[in-house]
Enzyme design. Structure first.
Site, PDB file in Angstrom:
ATOM      1  N   CYS A  10      54.482 -50.894 -25.253  1.00 38.91           N
ATOM      2  CA  CYS A  10      54.098 -49.545 -24.148  1.00 38.91           C
ATOM      3  C   CYS A  10      55.157 -48.771 -24.389  1.00 38.91           C
ATOM      4  O   CYS A  10      56.274 -49.220 -24.879  1.00 38.91           O
ATOM      5  CB  CYS A  10      53.737 -50.166 -22.809  1.00 38.91           C
ATOM      6  SG  CYS A  10      55.233 -51.006 -21.945  1.00 38.91           S
ATOM      7  N   GLY A  11      54.911 -47.383 -23.729  1.00 40.93           N
ATOM      8  CA  GLY A  11      55.878 -46.400 -23.709  1.00 40.93           C
ATOM      9  C   GLY A  11      57.296 -46.798 -22.760  1.00 40.93           C
ATOM     10  O   GLY A  11      58.219 -46.527 -23.193  1.00 40.93           O
TER      11      GLY A  11
END
Length: 93
Positions: A10-11
């Protein structure tokens, strides 16, 4: 079948990748696939390779030479079945 390694990335925060990682684990259990999940940030994907599949929950601009299937449907709830089909196709080879 040998154990498959899936990178779920994920970011920033861990929340979205946890949702996607749990979904991948469940999917593999249901289909008898032995899987190892590596959960990390997008920026850490390279250091978690090699892997059989990358499931990011945000945009990935690099090509890691590994199949990449977005995990966003697990978060949004839209298109989950199609995403599961794609993941199984890659992991079952």
């Amino acid at each position: 079948m040998s154990k498959k390694k899936v990178i779920v990335a994920c970011g920033g925060a861990v929340a979205t990748s946890t949702v996607a990682a749990n979904a991948v684990v469940e999917l593999c259990k249901e289909n008898g696939i032995d899987v190892e999940i590596a959960q990390c940030r997008i920026s850490e994907i390279a250091s978690n390779l090699p892997a059989d599949l990358i499931v990011p929950t945000s945009r990935v601009k690099r090509d890691y030479g590994v199949p990449l299937i977005t995990g966003m449907p697990f978060v949004s709830g839209v298109g989950v079945d199609k995403t599961k089909e794609k993941i199984l196709k890659v992991l079952k080879g």
